[in-house]
Design an enzyme around this catalytic site. Structure first.
Site, PDB file in Angstrom:
ATOM      1  CB  SER A 149      30.854  39.251 101.394  1.00 39.35           C
ATOM      2  OG  SER A 149      30.080  40.317 101.857  1.00 39.35           O
ATOM      3  CB  CYS A 150      26.608  38.030 103.975  1.00 39.37           C
ATOM      4  SG  CYS A 150      25.071  37.246 104.410  1.00 39.37           S
ATOM      5  N   PRO A 151      27.215  34.828 102.872  1.00 40.97           N
ATOM      6  CG  PRO A 151      26.259  32.675 102.591  1.00 40.97           C
ATOM      7  CD  PRO A 151      26.746  33.889 101.818  1.00 40.97           C
ATOM      8  CG  ASP A 203      30.118  40.706 106.112  1.00 45.88           C
ATOM      9  OD1 ASP A 203      29.682  41.814 106.477  1.00 45.88           O
ATOM     10  OD2 ASP A 203      29.428  39.848 105.533  1.00 45.88           O
TER      11      ASP A 203
END
Lengths: 161, 86
Positions: free
Chosen positions: B23-25, B50
């Site tokens: 997931s981010c980043p 994501d």
């Protein structure tokens, strides 16, 4: 190779809650991935995220010792700024983060190190909070406000979290 | 440069980075890690789950000087393509 613009971001990490720390490290790691230099300046409650998860043998005053007991000892013991629910909140959030593949704070710190993000601990607030260098993780720089301001002068984004 | 989905599907990437399950980043970190293995002007594919990557990878490309080509939706994940700066 086309010219890439490397710029600098500075982040003041004042808060010590898990969610705010998470936001700080997501932004820091994202910026570093985009080729930026990043400096994180940890002060007051933000210092707690850098504490090692074991008691260090350092001489402390009774008040310093009390502070040490009351404050979270490292990245795995942070509370949340909302819905802390007497300590259940961080576990619930951790569960949801895991389900959505969001890295825990501990591995975000590791990623920040791998990316060469500069992490500075504020020595003045370390004194105020009774936190000694022996209690903090390795690889930090120790400095004061002038160092942070010098870094901020070179940056095009500055955040206070 | 616009490329159709079918053309994207047929592209043979010089390097494939699997950022699925991050997931981010995570996806842009994976892109950063993978890009040195791609020759200048070469093609990189990033696989991601994501959905924010659809905006984030083009933003990363723009900042880094690479050319974002587009994406293909596969069941359960995305394949995003970029051409490394020459």
């Amino acid at each position: 190779m086309a010219e890439t613009t490397t710029t600098k971001k500075t982040i003041v990490v004042f808060s010590g809650e898990m969610d705010k720390i998470l936001a700080a490290f997501v932004i820091a790691n994202g910026a570093a991935a985009m080729g930026d230099d990043v400096t994180m300046f940890f002060t007051f409650w933000g210092l707690n995220v850098l504490r090692v998860d074991a008691s260090a043998h350092v001489a402390k005053t009774p008040l310093e010792r009390a502070f040490g007991w009351m404050m979270p000892r490292g990245a795995d013991h942070l509370r949340t700024s909302h819905f802390n629910l007497a300590g259940a909140g961080p576990h619930l959030m951790g569960h949801m983060m895991k389900r959505h593949h969001v890295d825990p704070v501990r591995s975000m710190i590791e990623t920040a190190r791998e990316q060469g993000i500069k992490m500075i601990a504020c020595t003045m607030s370390m004194d105020v909070m009774g936190i000694h260098r022996e209690e903090l993780i390795d690889g930090l720089e120790y400095a004061g406000v002038a160092t942070y301001l010098g870094e901020a002068d070179e940056a095009n984004v500055n955040l206070f979290i | 440069m616009t490329i159709s989905i079918d053309e994207l599907r047929d592209l043979k990437a010089d390097a494939v980075v699997d950022a699925r399950g991050t997931s981010c980043p995570g996806p842009i970190l994976a892109a950063k890690k993978g890009i040195p293995a791609v020759p200048a002007g070469g093609l990189m594919e990033v696989m991601a789950t994501d959905s924010g990557t659809l905006k984030d990878l083009p933003a990363w490309c723009k900042k880094m000087g690479h050319d974002f080509l587009g994406y293909v939706e596969e069941p359960g994940y995305l394949r995003l393509f970029l051409r490394k700066a020459a």
